[in-house]
Design an enzyme around this catalytic site. Structure first.
Site, PDB file in Angstrom:
ATOM      1  N   LYS A 206      23.977 -57.305 -96.943  1.00 49.73           N
ATOM      2  CA  LYS A 206      22.542 -57.416 -96.663  1.00 49.73           C
ATOM      3  C   LYS A 206      22.154 -58.889 -96.527  1.00 49.73           C
ATOM      4  O   LYS A 206      21.503 -59.286 -95.584  1.00 49.73           O
ATOM      5  CB  LYS A 206      21.764 -56.739 -97.793  1.00 49.73           C
ATOM      6  N   GLU A 212      31.901 -62.572-102.832  1.00 46.90           N
ATOM      7  CA  GLU A 212      33.065 -61.700-102.657  1.00 46.90           C
ATOM      8  C   GLU A 212      33.266 -61.355-101.181  1.00 46.90           C
ATOM      9  O   GLU A 212      34.380 -61.441-100.645  1.00 46.90           O
ATOM     10  CB  GLU A 212      32.874 -60.383-103.437  1.00 46.90           C
ATOM     11  N   GLY A 267      20.022 -52.496-101.132  1.00 48.17           N
ATOM     12  CA  GLY A 267      21.459 -52.358-100.873  1.00 48.17           C
ATOM     13  C   GLY A 267      21.994 -51.004-101.310  1.00 48.17           C
ATOM     14  O   GLY A 267      22.747 -50.338-100.585  1.00 48.17           O
ATOM     15  N   ARG A 268      21.583 -50.554-102.481  1.00 50.06           N
ATOM     16  CA  ARG A 268      22.123 -49.289-103.018  1.00 50.06           C
ATOM     17  C   ARG A 268      21.487 -48.069-102.364  1.00 50.06           C
ATOM     18  O   ARG A 268      21.803 -46.936-102.720  1.00 50.06           O
ATOM     19  CB  ARG A 268      21.958 -49.263-104.538  1.00 50.06           C
ATOM     20  N   GLU A 353      21.685 -49.804-111.518  1.00 50.61           N
ATOM     21  CA  GLU A 353      21.077 -51.028-110.992  1.00 50.61           C
ATOM     22  C   GLU A 353      19.575 -50.790-110.780  1.00 50.61           C
ATOM     23  O   GLU A 353      18.778 -51.706-110.862  1.00 50.61           O
ATOM     24  CB  GLU A 353      21.759 -51.446-109.679  1.00 50.61           C
ATOM     25  N   HIS A 384      40.723 -32.295-118.676  1.00 54.30           N
ATOM     26  CA  HIS A 384      41.943 -32.618-119.421  1.00 54.30           C
ATOM     27  C   HIS A 384      41.901 -34.044-119.960  1.00 54.30           C
ATOM     28  O   HIS A 384      42.936 -34.608-120.309  1.00 54.30           O
ATOM     29  CB  HIS A 384      43.163 -32.415-118.522  1.00 54.30           C
ATOM     30  N   LYS A 504      26.275 -64.459-111.603  1.00 57.71           N
ATOM     31  CA  LYS A 504      26.789 -64.995-110.331  1.00 57.71           C
ATOM     32  C   LYS A 504      26.674 -66.511-110.330  1.00 57.71           C
ATOM     33  O   LYS A 504      27.607 -67.219-109.949  1.00 57.71           O
ATOM     34  CB  LYS A 504      25.943 -64.476-109.155  1.00 57.71           C
TER      35      LYS A 504
HETATM   36  O1  F6P Z   1      24.851 -58.228-107.079  1.00 56.34           O
HETATM   37  C1  F6P Z   1      24.185 -57.064-106.790  1.00 56.34           C
HETATM   38  C2  F6P Z   1      23.917 -56.909-105.330  1.00 56.34           C
HETATM   39  O2  F6P Z   1      22.881 -57.731-104.943  1.00 56.34           O
HETATM   40  C3  F6P Z   1      23.632 -55.463-105.006  1.00 56.34           C
HETATM   41  O3  F6P Z   1      22.328 -55.107-105.221  1.00 56.34           O
HETATM   42  C4  F6P Z   1      24.061 -55.377-103.584  1.00 56.34           C
HETATM   43  O4  F6P Z   1      24.264 -54.057-103.168  1.00 56.34           O
HETATM   44  C5  F6P Z   1      25.340 -56.187-103.639  1.00 56.34           C
HETATM   45  O5  F6P Z   1      25.037 -57.237-104.538  1.00 56.34           O
HETATM   46  C6  F6P Z   1      25.815 -56.729-102.333  1.00 56.34           C
HETATM   47  O6  F6P Z   1      24.864 -57.536-101.723  1.00 56.34           O
HETATM   48  P1  F6P Z   1      24.955 -57.881-100.185  1.00 56.34           P
HETATM   49  O7  F6P Z   1      24.863 -56.622 -99.424  1.00 56.34           O
HETATM   50  O8  F6P Z   1      23.802 -58.809 -99.931  1.00 56.34           O
HETATM   51  O9  F6P Z   1      26.262 -58.575 -99.951  1.00 56.34           O
END
Ligand code: F6P
Length: 540
Positions: A206, A212, A267-268, A353, A384, A504
């Site tokens: 987003k 990452e 995002g979620r 979240e 199990h 972060k």
């Molecule tokens: O760190 C949480 C978050 O901001 C989530 O809410 C989001 O889905 C994820 O990181 C990834 O963010 P982006 O889509 O901006 O890379």
């Protein structure tokens, strides 16, 4: 904003809980055998049995009154119409617009939301069709056979979960892989065995600023360029999904190959928009639109059904009932479908979240307990492993069981056995086995207490005809709205996530200390400083 726990509706529930908590589901069923028929609700393809809850008609009446006190009806209307209910970020919350039917208009803050949504969906469908037909090829002219989605959190969990759920619908010979973790093991493992000439990377973020994702995307780009020997290959093998065109361009992806979404999609909550691109390439535009129809069906139900017959409202209120009145800490989600193995992980972000908050939307501390800890595994594996605690442990763990009448394919009656297990579990959890019943089996007296099953463990059972794109969309929408109902009762902003930011920032501050030859100049605290030293010794 008034404190909901100070309301007469809350007090009535406290009182009611005191009267009901000591009653067993066996008694509730004995007193009211018709509850099995009455305590059900159908929404589109989803059928919910909530009769195995520690609740009576009176409980539900009181919970609905609480929802009314919290202004749920007005809040639902506010969300669907694009009011800025995400107050801490001053944003509308319009994931429901991602599945608006063609032809339905929605303009918010001067933006033609409906038009923009359909333009992106059409662009996605066109691109997906070209990839699937082999018209969009790699740099060397070969057909794409693998799509690697690079993203994390909401830019990973949704499409990864849905791809696995709908794997049987991937009909164009294209498989997907999902890279999320900054642990190099993730991307190294996912790139292993891939043919660079036939691999398409979808970089999904987003913000397009997530460490990452950008790090993994750079590694992927280097992998590709090294193998194809030309920087120009990037434009055929990398597309982006983002709200941030400038950063996409800065990364080196042509914005003509960018699929947009907007700040009013959390995002979620984004699986059903451009973040679903990798899924759409695998299953096709038509199946993707069927998934949207499934979302929409539950949206309509949520928006229009009276609270007493409204599935997300009832499930959300029962969530509040256990969290705040019974003190339950967690909620298990137990899909009886191997295909839904990632559904609990997906729900963890969606629910935790969203509702893992300790201040209300107005900044005041919450008084009630908020978001439950969501967890789960597909049945029968969980049986199990951890079901022992569900049946005989000291904790109350309300659980949602999700089952399907029809398998995609069956072998040796396995599917009926799977369903029999699900139904047996919910029955055993509710009704248990008394000492008398255990003894009547000839169990030695010393063993009887060990074999008693207390029962009275509440469950919802959601029965669905078949796992399809449409029913998957409905299931996701159901939980999105459950989160909304709970968040509304607690008065929190379910659409921000400030709690993830501090870690972060600190990681970026700490990273240089892990590699520098100098002793760590700064560390946030003595324990962390000692761990940095130890890590550096171990790294050599
Ligand atoms: O760190 C949480 C978050 O901001 C989530 O809410 C989001 O889905 C994820 O990181 C990834 O963010 P982006 O889509 O901006 O890379």
């Amino acid at each position: 904003m008034a404190d909901i726990t100070e309301s007469p509706e809350w007090s009535a529930l406290v009182e009611h809980h005191a009267a009901l908590a000591g009653r067993h589901l066996r008694e509730l069923f004995a007193d009211d055998p018709a509850r099995a028929d009455r305590m059900t609700v159908t929404a589109g393809d989803l059928h919910l049995d909530y009769s195995k809850h520690r609740a009576t008609a009176e409980t539900l009446r009181l919970l609905v009154a609480l929802a009314e006190r919290a202004g749920l009806r007005r809040r639902i209307d506010a969300m669907f119409s694009g009011e800025h209910i995400n107050v801490s970020e001053d944003r509308a919350v319009l994931h429901t617009a991602l599945r608006l039917p063609p032809g339905e208009a929605l303009t918010v803050d001067g933006q033609d939301v409906a038009g923009d949504v359909h333009a992106v969906l059409d662009a996605m469908a066109d691109f997906a069709a070209r990839v699937r037909a082999g018209e969009w090829t790699g740099f060397t002219g070969k057909r794409i056979t693998t799509v690697v989605n690079i993203g994390i959190g909401g830019s990973d969990l949704g499409p990864a979960m849905a791809y696995e759920a709908l794997a049987d619908h991937a009909d164009a010979g294209i498989t997907c892989r999902f890279v999320s973790n900054i642990d190099p093991a993730d991307i190294v493992g996912k790139l292993a065995g891939l043919d660079p000439e036939r691999t398409l990377f979808v970089v999904s973020s987003k913000t397009f600023g997530t460490l990452e994702t950008l790090t993994n995307a750079k590694v992927a780009r280097q992998w590709l360029v090294e193998r194809l020997g030309d920087d120009k290959a990037v434009s055929r093998h990398f597309v982006a999904v983002s709200t941030n065109a400038d950063r996409v361009a800065e990364f080196g992806i042509d914005t003509a190959n960018m699929f947009a979404f907007w700040d009013w999609v959390g995002g979620r909550y984004s699986l059903d928009g451009a973040i679903g691109l990798s899924l759409m390439i695998a299953i096709g535009g038509e199946a993707f639109r069927e998934m949207l129809a499934g979302f929409r069906e539950i949206d309509e139900h949520f928006r229009t059904a009276p609270f007493e017959a409204n599935m997300p409202v009832l499930m959300g209120l029962l969530g509040v009932w256990y969290t705040d009145f019974f003190g339950a800490q967690t909620r298990a989600v137990l899909p009886y479908s191997q295909r839904l193995a990632r559904f609990p992980a997906y729900l963890q972000q969606l629910t935790m979240e969203s509702n893992g908050k300790s201040v209300r939307a107005d900044g005041a501390p919450v008084v009630a307990q908020t978001g439950a800890i969501f967890w789960g595994e597909p049945g029968t594996n969980g049986q199990h492993a951890f079901y022992q605690l569900l049946h005989q442990g000291t904790r109350l763990v309300p659980a949602d069981f999700i089952g399907f009448a029809e398998p995609f394919e069956d072998r040796a009656g396995m599917h009926d056995l799977l369903t029999a297990n699900m139904l047996a579990q919910t029955s055993a959890l509710a009704f248990g086995r008394t000492a008398e019943e255990v003894a009547a089996d000839g169990t030695p007296a010393a063993l009887v207490p060990h074999k008693v099953m207390p029962g009275n463990r509440p469950t919802s059972t959601i029965l669905v005809p078949k796992l399809t794109p449409k029913t998957l969309g409905s299931l996701v929408a159901l939980y999105e709205h459950i989160v909304f109902v709970e968040g509304t009762i607690w008065g929190i902003d379910s659409f921000d996530q400030w709690g993830v930011e501090l870690g972060k920032v600190m990681a970026m501050d700490l990273a240089p200390a892990l590699t520098s030859p100098e002793p760590p100049a700064t560390a946030p605290d003595p324990s962390t400083a000692a761990l940095v030293r130890r890590y550096r010794e171990l790294r050599g």
